[in-house]
Design a protein around this motif. Structure first.
Motif, mmCIF file in Angstrom:
data_model
loop_
_atom_site.group_PDB
_atom_site.id
_atom_site.type_symbol
_atom_site.label_atom_id
_atom_site.label_comp_id
_atom_site.label_asym_id
_atom_site.label_seq_id
_atom_site.Cartn_x
_atom_site.Cartn_y
_atom_site.Cartn_z
ATOM 1 N N TYR A 1 11.166 12.101 5.607
ATOM 2 C CA TYR A 1 11.406 11.447 7.128
ATOM 3 C C TYR A 1 10.493 10.111 6.975
ATOM 4 N N ALA A 2 10.896 9.260 7.802
ATOM 5 C CA ALA A 2 10.150 7.998 7.881
ATOM 6 C C ALA A 2 9.112 8.365 9.166
ATOM 7 N N GLU A 3 8.047 9.039 8.977
ATOM 8 C CA GLU A 3 7.251 9.579 9.912
ATOM 9 C C GLU A 3 5.973 9.786 9.350
ATOM 10 N N ASP A 4 4.948 10.119 10.376
ATOM 11 C CA ASP A 4 3.473 10.007 9.731
ATOM 12 C C ASP A 4 3.124 11.545 10.448
ATOM 13 N N PRO A 5 3.213 12.536 9.693
ATOM 14 C CA PRO A 5 2.918 14.019 10.275
ATOM 15 C C PRO A 5 1.377 14.190 10.742
ATOM 16 N N ALA A 6 0.453 13.228 10.319
ATOM 17 C CA ALA A 6 -0.870 13.454 10.692
ATOM 18 C C ALA A 6 -0.878 12.820 11.914
ATOM 19 N N ARG A 7 -0.004 12.113 12.598
ATOM 20 C CA ARG A 7 -0.180 11.405 13.807
ATOM 21 C C ARG A 7 0.908 11.937 14.723
ATOM 22 N N ARG B 1 12.365 0.314 -1.215
ATOM 23 C CA ARG B 1 12.633 0.628 -2.552
ATOM 24 C C ARG B 1 12.825 2.298 -1.986
ATOM 25 N N LEU B 2 13.766 3.017 -2.540
ATOM 26 C CA LEU B 2 13.973 4.442 -2.475
ATOM 27 C C LEU B 2 14.607 5.050 -3.778
ATOM 28 N N ALA B 3 13.787 5.609 -4.764
ATOM 29 C CA ALA B 3 14.263 5.914 -5.834
ATOM 30 C C ALA B 3 13.688 7.394 -6.525
ATOM 31 N N VAL B 4 14.360 8.208 -6.341
ATOM 32 C CA VAL B 4 13.886 9.674 -6.869
ATOM 33 C C VAL B 4 14.325 9.986 -8.150
ATOM 34 N N PRO B 5 13.514 10.379 -9.082
ATOM 35 C CA PRO B 5 13.691 10.486 -10.680
ATOM 36 C C PRO B 5 14.303 11.887 -10.792
ATOM 37 N N GLU C 1 7.100 13.935 -6.037
ATOM 38 C CA GLU C 1 5.696 13.190 -6.316
ATOM 39 C C GLU C 1 5.781 12.085 -7.103
ATOM 40 N N ARG C 2 6.956 11.898 -8.020
ATOM 41 C CA ARG C 2 7.203 10.864 -8.829
ATOM 42 C C ARG C 2 8.104 9.811 -8.126
ATOM 43 N N ALA C 3 8.528 9.944 -6.992
ATOM 44 C CA ALA C 3 9.411 9.118 -6.343
ATOM 45 C C ALA C 3 8.823 7.935 -5.962
ATOM 46 N N ALA C 4 9.435 6.729 -5.957
ATOM 47 C CA ALA C 4 9.201 5.299 -5.652
ATOM 48 C C ALA C 4 9.771 5.116 -4.050
ATOM 49 N N ILE C 5 8.782 5.303 -3.205
ATOM 50 C CA ILE C 5 9.137 5.254 -1.688
ATOM 51 C C ILE C 5 8.265 4.192 -1.083
ATOM 52 N N HIS C 6 8.912 2.979 -1.098
ATOM 53 C CA HIS C 6 7.926 1.729 -0.679
ATOM 54 C C HIS C 6 8.665 1.079 0.698
ATOM 55 N N GLY C 7 7.897 1.469 1.528
ATOM 56 C CA GLY C 7 8.187 0.979 3.108
ATOM 57 C C GLY C 7 7.311 1.602 3.951
ATOM 58 N N PRO C 8 7.691 2.059 5.085
ATOM 59 C CA PRO C 8 7.069 2.719 6.169
ATOM 60 C C PRO C 8 6.549 4.014 5.588
ATOM 61 N N ALA C 9 5.361 4.803 6.438
ATOM 62 C CA ALA C 9 5.013 5.885 5.835
ATOM 63 C C ALA C 9 6.026 7.124 6.294
ATOM 64 N N GLY D 1 4.805 -8.784 0.573
ATOM 65 C CA GLY D 1 3.993 -9.534 1.482
ATOM 66 C C GLY D 1 2.144 -8.927 1.280
ATOM 67 N N ASP D 2 2.096 -8.457 2.333
ATOM 68 C CA ASP D 2 0.710 -7.786 2.313
ATOM 69 C C ASP D 2 0.535 -6.368 2.134
ATOM 70 N N GLU D 3 2.125 -5.979 2.018
ATOM 71 C CA GLU D 3 2.284 -4.224 1.749
ATOM 72 C C GLU D 3 2.291 -4.070 0.296
ATOM 73 N N ILE D 4 1.273 -3.287 -0.116
ATOM 74 C CA ILE D 4 1.302 -2.853 -1.563
ATOM 75 C C ILE D 4 1.378 -1.303 -1.914
ATOM 76 N N HIS D 5 2.042 -0.988 -2.844
ATOM 77 C CA HIS D 5 2.286 0.309 -3.190
ATOM 78 C C HIS D 5 2.000 0.588 -4.545
#
Length: 619
Positions: free
Chosen positions: A320-326, A337-341, A386-394, A516-520
Motif C-alpha cells: 500500500y501507498a500509506e504510512d502505517p506509523a501515522r 519505480r516499482l520492481a520486485v525481484p 526487502e530487495r524491491a525498488a519502490i521509489h515514490g510515496p511512502a 528532484g529532491d527525492e532520493i532513494h
C-alpha cells in the motif's frame, strides 16, 4: 462463446482480468473515470470508455453507464472484479437484461448473500439487535460491502452512536448502501475463509482454506493458503459449511465464505459473492486460473468432478501507498519505480511514472510467493519485498517485511489483533544510518566539477536530508586525488547510481536513485533539504497539517475559534480514498484558528487548524 469482455472495475483487478483474457484470446474493454483516463488498466485494454458525469468516487458505481459502455464497445460479457458493483444484484440483472453475459453468480444468489444480515439469517445466525455493556466489544459492519469500509470496533457503549454514523457514511460512499449491523467482536480470533467455485451443472469445489488474519482497519494485509494450524476436523467443517452455503443459494462461479476461528470453533461471518483480492494464493496452491474458470463457467462449461490436488504453500502481501506509523495515512504522488525481484508474482495497476491519486484505494500491488513449504514461501516473499525498488510515496513495505519475519507470524500463532499489539514495534524507524552519506556522495559525484591532484585538502562539504521524519547532516571531503572521503567510513566507490562504503570492517553497496529532491538509497527514502532553511516555512507549534490530500467532510459540532479543546478530542474528519480519517487536538488548550470549512478539498500539508496551550499560571 465470449469474444469481448468489459471489466466494470479499475486498477490492479482490471489489469489482472485482462491478463487472463489475453491468454484466452478475448478482447478487452476498460471503463474509466476522469482521474483514470491514463491509468494502466485504461492503457492496457483493447478499447476504453469514459464514464461521464459523476464524482470520481462514484463513477464506477454507475451501473447504467457501464452497461451502455459495454454495448457501445461491442462487448458481449461483463466481469465486475471486486468492490464497486461486484455484489450488486441490480447491476447483474441490468447486464443480463442487455443481452450480455454476466461473469458471476445469479442475481438471486447475490441478493441472498449480499446483505450480511440476511446471509446470517439464511444460515440461522441472528445479528445483535440491542447492544448492552455485556456485549462489548462489538463490531459495526456494513451490510453490503467489505474491504474494511463501513467497519468500526466499539469498546464503550457511549461510542456506539458515533460509530454507527461514521460506518453508515463510509458504507454509503463505498457501496451506495448505508445499511450497517452489529456483531460480537472476537479480539483473539483468526480470519479464515474458503474459496468456492461452482458450475451450472451442480458441481461445487471447496478449494481449501486461506488465512487472512493480518489486517489493518479490518482490511487484509497478508494472506496465505492453506490456513496454518487448523485441525483436519476443523478444516473439513469449514469446507462443508462453505459448500452448504453455496448450494443453499444455487451459487455459480467464484465466491468466498468467511469465518472467524477462535477457541477451536468457527463462527460464520459472510459469503462474498465475487472474486477476492487474495485469490492468487489459492491459484498458486491449486495450479488454476480462477478468472479463466469464472469465464468458462459463465460459458456453460462443466467443472471436473473434483478439483486438482493442493500443492505447497502460498503467501500474499498487499503493498500500500500509506504510512502505517501515522494512522495508516494514504500517500499520493509519482510512483517513479516499482520492481520486485525473483520469482514472486506481482499483480499491480501501476507502471513506472504513474501518479497515485486521492480518489481510490491506495493499494499499489500484491506480491505472491509459492513454495513447497510455508517457511520457504514466507522467506522468499520477505526477501523479495526487502530487495524491491519502490521509489515514490511512502509505503508499508518495511512493515510487511517485518511482519513476515515476526516470530508470531512465522510460528502461525497470529490473529486479527496482530497489529494492535505489534504496530509500534513494527513501525519503529530503522533506516540505515549511512544512507544520508551515500546520498551525499552520489550527489557529489553527479554534480562535482573537481578532479585530479590538489595542493591543499578541500574543506568539508555539508549536506542536509530529511529521513524518517528527522533531519540529518552529513560531511564529506574531496581528496587530493579527486576522490571522496568521510570520517570513520571508507568510500570504496561512488558514482551517481551506486555507492560502496566500508564501516567497522563491513562493506555495503547502496544503489541510489534521485528524482528532484527525492532520493532513494536502497530501501531508505530521503529528501534533500536546502542549505539555509526558510524560517517563514515553519508552522507555529500546535499546527494541524493535512496528513493526506482529501476533502473535509465534517467539522465537530459546535467547534469554533476560541473554544477549549482536550488532547485527543476529534476536531474534523478528512475523507480520502473512500475512508474517513479523524483529525484530533494534539494537546489540551484553545482552538486558536480553524482554516477550513466542510466540503473544502485540501492538499497534503495544508494548514487545517492551530491549537495553542494555556501558558502556565494563566487561566
Amino acid at each position: 462463446m465470449i469474444t469481448s469482455l468489459l471489466v466494470a472495475n479499475r486498477g490492479e483487478i482490471a489489469c489482472r482480468i485482462f491478463r487472463t483474457c489475453r491468454a484466452l484470446g478475448i478482447r478487452t474493454v476498460a471503463v474509466h473515470s476522469d482521474p483514470d483516463e491514463n491509468a494502466l488498466h485504461t492503457r492496457e485494454a483493447d478499447a476504453a470508455v469514459r464514464l461521464p458525469g459523476a464524482a470520481p468516487a462514484e463513477t464506477y458505481l454507475r451501473g447504467g453507464a457501464i452497461v451502455k459502455a459495454a454495448l457501445a464497445a461491442g462487448a458481449d460479457a461483463v466481469h465486475p472484479g471486486y468492490g464497486f458493483l461486484s455484489e450488486n444484484a441490480g447491476f447483474a440483472r441490468a447486464v443480463q437484461d442487455a443481452g450480455l453475459t454476466w461473469i458471476g453468480p445469479p442475481p438471486e444468489a447475490i441478493e441472498a448473500m449480499a446483505s450480511k444480515t440476511r446471509a446470517k439469517e439464511l444460515l440461522g445466525i441472528a445479528p445483535l439487535r440491542q447492544v448492552t455493556e455485556a456485549d462489548l466489544p462489538v463490531l459495526v459492519k456494513a451490510a453490503a460491502g467489505g474491504g474494511g469500509r463501513g467497519m468500526r470496533v466499539v469498546r464503550r457503549a457511549r461510542d456506539l452512536d458515533a460509530a454507527l454514523a461514521a460506518a453508515r457514511a463510509e458504507a454509503a460512499a463505498a457501496f451506495g448502501d448505508g445499511e450497517v449491523f452489529v456483531e460480537p467482536y472476537l479480539e483473539d480470533g483468526r480470519h479464515v475463509e474458503v474459496q468456492i467455485l461452482a458450475d451450472t451443472h451442480g458441481t461445487v469445489w471447496a478449494l481449501g482454506t486461506r488465512d487472512c488474519s493480518l489486517q489493518r482497519r479490518h482490511q487484509k494485509v497478508v494472506e496465505e493458503a492453506p490456513a496454518p494450524g487448523l485441525t483436519g476436523e476443523l478444516a473439513r467443517e469449514l469446507r462443508t459449511v462453505a459448500e452448504r452455503a453455496a448450494r443453499a443459494v444455487h451459487y455459480t462461479g467464484a465466491g468466498t465464505v468467511e469465518f472467524l476461528v477462535a477457541g477451536g470453533r468457527a463462527h460464520f461471518l459472510e459469503m462474498n459473492t465475487r472474486l477476492q483480492v487474495e485469490h492468487p494464493v489459492t491459484e498458486a496452491v491449486y495450479g488454476i486460473d480462477l478468472v479463466a474458470e469464472q469465464i468458462r463457467v459463465a460459458e456453460g462449461h462443466a467443472l471436473a468432478a473434483a478439483p486438482p490436488p493442493a500443492r505447497g504453500h502460498a503467501v500474499e502481501a498487499r503493498l500500500y501507498a500509506e504510512d502505517p506509523a501515522r494512522g495508516w495515512a494514504p500517500q499520493t504522488g509519482r510512483l517513479h519505480r516499482l520492481a520486485v525481484p525473483g520469482t514472486v508474482r506481482l499483480d499491480t495497476g501501476y507502471a513506472d511514472g504513474d501518479d497515485i491519486g486521492v480518489h481510490y484505494d491506495p493499494m499499489l500491488a500484491k506480491a505472491v510467493a509459492h513454495a513447497p513449504t510455508r517457511a520457504e514461501a514466507i522467506r522468499v516473499l520477505a526477501d523479495a519485498l526487502e530487495r524491491a525498488a519502490i521509489h515514490g510515496p511512502a509505503t508499508n513495505r518495511d512493515l510487511l517485511v517485518r511482519s513476515l519475519r515476526h516470530e508470531e507470524f512465522v510460528s502461525g500463532r497470529m490473529d486479527t489483533g496482530f497489529y494492535d499489539r505489534h504496530l509500534a514495534a513494527l513501525t519503529r524507524p530503522g533506516p540505515d544510518p549511512l544512507a544520508p552519506l551515500a546520498a551525499a556522495l552520489a550527489d557529489a559525484h553527479g554534480r562535482s566539477r573537481f578532479g585530479g591532484w590538489r595542493n591543499l585538502p578541500s574543506q568539508p562539504q555539508t549536506k542536509r536530508y530529511a529521513m524518517a521524519g528527522e533531519e540529518h547532516e552529513v560531511r564529506y571531503r574531496h581528496t587530493r586525488a579527486g576522490g571522496l572521503e568521510a570520517d570513520g567510513v571508507r568510500v570504496l566507490h561512488a558514482d551517481a547510481a551506486r555507492v560502496v562504503l566500508e564501516a567497522d570492517g563491513v562493506r555495503r553497496t547502496y544503489p541510489v536513485a534521485r528524482y528532484g529532491d527525492e532520493i532513494h538509497v536502497g530501501r531508505t527514502a530521503l529528501r534533500a533539504l536546502p542549505r539555509f532553511p526558510d524560517p517563514a516555512a515553519r508552522h507555529a507549534p500546535g499546527s494541524l497539517l493535512a496528513p493526506m490530500p482529501g476533502t473535509v467532510v465534517r467539522i465537530a459540532d459546535g467547534l469554533s475559534e476560541g473554544a477549549p479543546v482536550q488532547a485527543g478530542q476529534p476536531l474534523l474528519w478528512l475523507e480520502a480514498m473512500k475512508m474517513q480519517h479523524q483529525i484530533s487536538a494534539p494537546v489540551t488548550g484553545t482552538l486558536h484558528a480553524l482554516h477550513v470549512t466542510e466540503g473544502r478539498q485540501v492538499e497534503l500539508g495544508t494548514l487545517l487548524a492551530v491549537v495553542t496551550t494555556t501558558a502556565p499560571g494563566r487561566s
